[in-house]
Design a protein around this motif. Sequence first.
Motif, PDB file in Angstrom:
ATOM      1  N   TYR A   1      21.019 -23.486  13.265  1.00  0.00           N
ATOM      2  CA  TYR A   1      19.916 -24.270  13.831  1.00  0.00           C
ATOM      3  C   TYR A   1      19.229 -23.507  14.957  1.00  0.00           C
ATOM      4  O   TYR A   1      18.002 -23.504  15.065  1.00  0.00           O
ATOM      5  CB  TYR A   1      20.396 -25.623  14.376  1.00  0.00           C
ATOM      6  CG  TYR A   1      19.324 -26.260  15.247  1.00  0.00           C
ATOM      7  CD1 TYR A   1      18.188 -26.819  14.667  1.00  0.00           C
ATOM      8  CD2 TYR A   1      19.407 -26.227  16.642  1.00  0.00           C
ATOM      9  CE1 TYR A   1      17.168 -27.341  15.449  1.00  0.00           C
ATOM     10  CE2 TYR A   1      18.385 -26.747  17.428  1.00  0.00           C
ATOM     11  CZ  TYR A   1      17.275 -27.301  16.831  1.00  0.00           C
ATOM     12  OH  TYR A   1      16.264 -27.802  17.602  1.00  0.00           O
TER      13      TYR A   1
ATOM     14  N   LYS B   1      15.344 -19.961  14.655  1.00  0.00           N
ATOM     15  CA  LYS B   1      14.294 -20.626  13.870  1.00  0.00           C
ATOM     16  C   LYS B   1      14.342 -20.222  12.386  1.00  0.00           C
ATOM     17  O   LYS B   1      14.167 -21.059  11.509  1.00  0.00           O
ATOM     18  CB  LYS B   1      12.936 -20.245  14.465  1.00  0.00           C
ATOM     19  CG  LYS B   1      11.806 -21.185  14.114  1.00  0.00           C
ATOM     20  CD  LYS B   1      10.541 -20.730  14.834  1.00  0.00           C
ATOM     21  CE  LYS B   1       9.471 -21.798  14.834  1.00  0.00           C
ATOM     22  NZ  LYS B   1       8.324 -21.395  15.651  1.00  0.00           N
TER      23      LYS B   1
ATOM     24  N   ARG C   1      16.755 -22.364   9.980  1.00  0.00           N
ATOM     25  CA  ARG C   1      16.827 -23.834  10.001  1.00  0.00           C
ATOM     26  C   ARG C   1      16.797 -24.477   8.622  1.00  0.00           C
ATOM     27  O   ARG C   1      17.069 -25.668   8.481  1.00  0.00           O
ATOM     28  CB  ARG C   1      15.750 -24.406  10.925  1.00  0.00           C
ATOM     29  CG  ARG C   1      16.105 -24.128  12.369  1.00  0.00           C
ATOM     30  CD  ARG C   1      15.149 -24.703  13.383  1.00  0.00           C
ATOM     31  NE  ARG C   1      15.424 -24.034  14.657  1.00  0.00           N
ATOM     32  CZ  ARG C   1      14.529 -23.754  15.567  1.00  0.00           C
ATOM     33  NH1 ARG C   1      13.257 -24.106  15.376  1.00  0.00           N
ATOM     34  NH2 ARG C   1      14.874 -23.131  16.671  1.00  0.00           N
TER      35      ARG C   1
ATOM     36  N   TYR D   1      20.903 -35.937  17.011  1.00  0.00           N
ATOM     37  CA  TYR D   1      19.639 -35.205  17.134  1.00  0.00           C
ATOM     38  C   TYR D   1      19.210 -34.699  15.763  1.00  0.00           C
ATOM     39  O   TYR D   1      18.066 -34.883  15.341  1.00  0.00           O
ATOM     40  CB  TYR D   1      19.811 -34.049  18.133  1.00  0.00           C
ATOM     41  CG  TYR D   1      18.618 -33.121  18.204  1.00  0.00           C
ATOM     42  CD1 TYR D   1      17.455 -33.497  18.870  1.00  0.00           C
ATOM     43  CD2 TYR D   1      18.658 -31.874  17.591  1.00  0.00           C
ATOM     44  CE1 TYR D   1      16.355 -32.644  18.912  1.00  0.00           C
ATOM     45  CE2 TYR D   1      17.565 -31.023  17.635  1.00  0.00           C
ATOM     46  CZ  TYR D   1      16.416 -31.410  18.303  1.00  0.00           C
ATOM     47  OH  TYR D   1      15.332 -30.564  18.326  1.00  0.00           O
TER      48      TYR D   1
ATOM     49  N   TYR E   1      12.523 -36.847  10.325  1.00  0.00           N
ATOM     50  CA  TYR E   1      11.097 -36.660  10.638  1.00  0.00           C
ATOM     51  C   TYR E   1      10.536 -35.477   9.854  1.00  0.00           C
ATOM     52  O   TYR E   1       9.488 -35.581   9.206  1.00  0.00           O
ATOM     53  CB  TYR E   1      10.942 -36.486  12.153  1.00  0.00           C
ATOM     54  CG  TYR E   1       9.746 -35.677  12.602  1.00  0.00           C
ATOM     55  CD1 TYR E   1       8.450 -36.164  12.445  1.00  0.00           C
ATOM     56  CD2 TYR E   1       9.926 -34.424  13.193  1.00  0.00           C
ATOM     57  CE1 TYR E   1       7.355 -35.413  12.859  1.00  0.00           C
ATOM     58  CE2 TYR E   1       8.846 -33.672  13.603  1.00  0.00           C
ATOM     59  CZ  TYR E   1       7.562 -34.162  13.435  1.00  0.00           C
ATOM     60  OH  TYR E   1       6.491 -33.408  13.834  1.00  0.00           O
TER      61      TYR E   1
ATOM     62  N   TYR F   1       8.772 -26.247  23.075  1.00  0.00           N
ATOM     63  CA  TYR F   1       8.367 -26.987  21.869  1.00  0.00           C
ATOM     64  C   TYR F   1       7.893 -26.035  20.768  1.00  0.00           C
ATOM     65  O   TYR F   1       8.167 -26.253  19.593  1.00  0.00           O
ATOM     66  CB  TYR F   1       7.275 -28.012  22.223  1.00  0.00           C
ATOM     67  CG  TYR F   1       6.801 -28.771  21.011  1.00  0.00           C
ATOM     68  CD1 TYR F   1       7.615 -29.721  20.395  1.00  0.00           C
ATOM     69  CD2 TYR F   1       5.546 -28.524  20.451  1.00  0.00           C
ATOM     70  CE1 TYR F   1       7.201 -30.409  19.259  1.00  0.00           C
ATOM     71  CE2 TYR F   1       5.127 -29.198  19.307  1.00  0.00           C
ATOM     72  CZ  TYR F   1       5.966 -30.137  18.720  1.00  0.00           C
ATOM     73  OH  TYR F   1       5.553 -30.804  17.591  1.00  0.00           O
ATOM     74  N   LYS F   2       7.229 -24.954  21.149  1.00  0.00           N
ATOM     75  CA  LYS F   2       6.716 -24.042  20.115  1.00  0.00           C
ATOM     76  C   LYS F   2       7.859 -23.409  19.295  1.00  0.00           C
ATOM     77  O   LYS F   2       7.694 -23.105  18.121  1.00  0.00           O
ATOM     78  CB  LYS F   2       5.800 -22.972  20.729  1.00  0.00           C
ATOM     79  CG  LYS F   2       6.517 -21.735  21.234  1.00  0.00           C
ATOM     80  CD  LYS F   2       5.567 -20.592  21.556  1.00  0.00           C
ATOM     81  CE  LYS F   2       6.284 -19.397  22.153  1.00  0.00           C
ATOM     82  NZ  LYS F   2       7.545 -18.966  21.587  1.00  0.00           N
ATOM     83  N   ASP F   3       9.008 -23.240  19.933  1.00  0.00           N
ATOM     84  CA  ASP F   3      10.174 -22.718  19.202  1.00  0.00           C
ATOM     85  C   ASP F   3      10.917 -23.829  18.461  1.00  0.00           C
ATOM     86  O   ASP F   3      11.793 -23.553  17.643  1.00  0.00           O
ATOM     87  CB  ASP F   3      11.162 -22.053  20.176  1.00  0.00           C
ATOM     88  CG  ASP F   3      10.569 -20.807  20.826  1.00  0.00           C
ATOM     89  OD1 ASP F   3       9.707 -20.172  20.185  1.00  0.00           O
ATOM     90  OD2 ASP F   3      10.961 -20.502  21.973  1.00  0.00           O
ATOM     91  N   HIS F   4      10.595 -25.079  18.807  1.00  0.00           N
ATOM     92  CA  HIS F   4      11.331 -26.221  18.248  1.00  0.00           C
ATOM     93  C   HIS F   4      10.394 -27.335  17.810  1.00  0.00           C
ATOM     94  O   HIS F   4      10.518 -28.472  18.273  1.00  0.00           O
ATOM     95  CB  HIS F   4      12.327 -26.772  19.274  1.00  0.00           C
ATOM     96  CG  HIS F   4      13.447 -25.826  19.573  1.00  0.00           C
ATOM     97  ND1 HIS F   4      14.566 -25.727  18.791  1.00  0.00           N
ATOM     98  CD2 HIS F   4      13.582 -24.886  20.546  1.00  0.00           C
ATOM     99  CE1 HIS F   4      15.370 -24.789  19.278  1.00  0.00           C
ATOM    100  NE2 HIS F   4      14.793 -24.264  20.339  1.00  0.00           N
ATOM    101  N   PRO F   5       9.475 -27.044  16.870  1.00  0.00           N
ATOM    102  CA  PRO F   5       8.571 -28.104  16.428  1.00  0.00           C
ATOM    103  C   PRO F   5       9.313 -29.262  15.763  1.00  0.00           C
ATOM    104  O   PRO F   5       8.818 -30.392  15.758  1.00  0.00           O
ATOM    105  CB  PRO F   5       7.638 -27.394  15.426  1.00  0.00           C
ATOM    106  CG  PRO F   5       8.351 -26.144  15.034  1.00  0.00           C
ATOM    107  CD  PRO F   5       9.208 -25.754  16.205  1.00  0.00           C
TER     108      PRO F   5
END
Lengths: 356, 231
Positions: free
Chosen positions: A229, A232, A235, A266, A273, B134-138
């Motif tokens: 996770y 990036k 994921r 989380y 979503y 946030y940009k790394d975790h959208p």
Amino acid sequence: MIYQGKQRIWSDYQKDIPADGWFYVRSCIRQNFFPASEKYFLAICRDLLGHDIYETEHHTTCGGIAYHSDTIPQETAMTIVARQFALMKEAGYKNLVTSCITSFGNYTEILETWREYPELEARIRENLWKATRREFDKPEYVAHASDLVYKYRSEIAERARFRLVDKETGLPLRIVEHIGCHYSKMFPHKGIGGAEYPCVLSGMVESWGGEVVDYPERRHCCGFGFRQYLVKANRGYSVSNTHKKFESMEPYHPDAIITNCPGCPYFLDRWQYVIAEQTGKTYGRDGFGIPVFTYEELAGLVLGYDPWDLGLQLHQVAVEPLLDKIGIEYDPSAKYLGVNKEDLLKPQMPTVLKCC
Amino acid sequence: MDYFEELNKDYRFKEGFHTCINCGTCTAVCPAAEFYKYDPRKIVSIVQTRDNGKIESLLKSDTIWYCGECMSCVTRCPRKNGPGLVIMALRDLSIRLGFFTESEKGRQIYPLTKVLNGNVLNYGYCVHPATFAYKDHPESGPVFEWALDHKEQVYARLGANYRGKGPGALRKIPQEDLDELKAIYDVTGGTERLELVEKHSRAKAKEMGMTMEEYAEYTFTHCSTGHFNNE
Ligand code: SF4
Ligand code: SF4
């Protein structure tokens, strides 16, 4: 007491949790995403029920996430944990309670490894002394915070304002529980109910009026996978595992999910979503998701605390349909307000997943 | 170097490696095997051969980086192996020998090491809102974008003690405690590990014609095709 038959088998899966006197350590993840859960763990167990739980500002991470992401040597992780034990000793406590499953697994693994390899424990003592001039005693007992809520579940039920019941039909709510891999998969005898019959969460659900839903992928990982996770590029692993669980639980129509680990709620919340936005699929009724709770949040709701004090506005899956089903009052206009009703604007709404 | 002997010095390996009967139970329950081209049974099997060449290929491959360290395999192995623990030892050795930069998934150790240990040493915790962008975790969703935009107010509303004195969630960890963490890193090989990862990653970035910023971003975000079972 002499147990017989199934009762005897079951007794192997019980833990004798000490009544009181806990040194509390916080969680990297829970503080970030569910800070109110940590607040209400203390508010319920310490302030309301009167148990002795102590926190010092000087404690830190256990290093578990850095360790399981393979970025620090085992001795570094062990010495960080040894420092936590030293702080516990200095504060005069013997039992440690942690707010995180990764930590719980980490503390347990370390103590078990030291038991088998005393020379390693001796080296860690030296490391800690060299680095900090501190000395530690090993805890007599390590609990996860949910073990305490499990132990006190009947005390909570006695004070409950609400039960996990549909107010219209009077039927128990159908709840999925998710234990989190590091709670009892590594050292089954350390978790309540072991790896086969973990009942730390199902015990809470049943005491508070709900019904636990079984489904095929109940014990499958949420998909955190540390590096899977945190990076990036990886994921896809994380969301694919959550997707597998939701596809498996969908036919059973759960009303809600209760979780043990700080990471799992989380992921189970946010990947719903992402799945909705990417594929158009939602798992709750009428375009909503299935709300996911920490055990502190569910305990707090049952006790009648305000949903926005409990931090439920930080979920991406809306909790309102479930609150309505139970009959819990809330002020929709207060959801995103700050302290003293300060206007903090509102988050944008997702495109597909229905929110409030 | 005899890699098997080296692995055998690792306590996780001592715990997690016994005779494997190749039953495949670990692979059946493994969440990584479900999606990645990954088979823990094969990993344990290769290590069991003690074949230096084969183990070296493993240490340089993407394969050892697919595991999620969930330890689901530990519960189920009929011979008390822990393929997840064997993986931890293999990864540790791969990093110590600088082999991790030979694979795409191995190179991710650079951004992971920087971010997580930066957080531990500066904030006292592995994850912290100050560095969670946030940009790394959208995937953290619009609700968390909002929360991060109003950090102080939102955390205050939820009873945290954000960057404050005394106990509480997200409190500012006193400098003397951060200094102790740093001293622990120095004494236990943590600092040396950070330097080693930096050194090997620098060499690799140079070879790939990238600045360290570009290398960090690339290793954090780039995913080639071919890792997943359905590719
Ligand atoms: S479950 Fe154990 S014995 Fe079976 S293949 Fe995996 S490691 Fe080998
Ligand atoms: S620890 Fe790794 S190998 Fe074991 S089940 Fe989990 S992902 Fe698979």
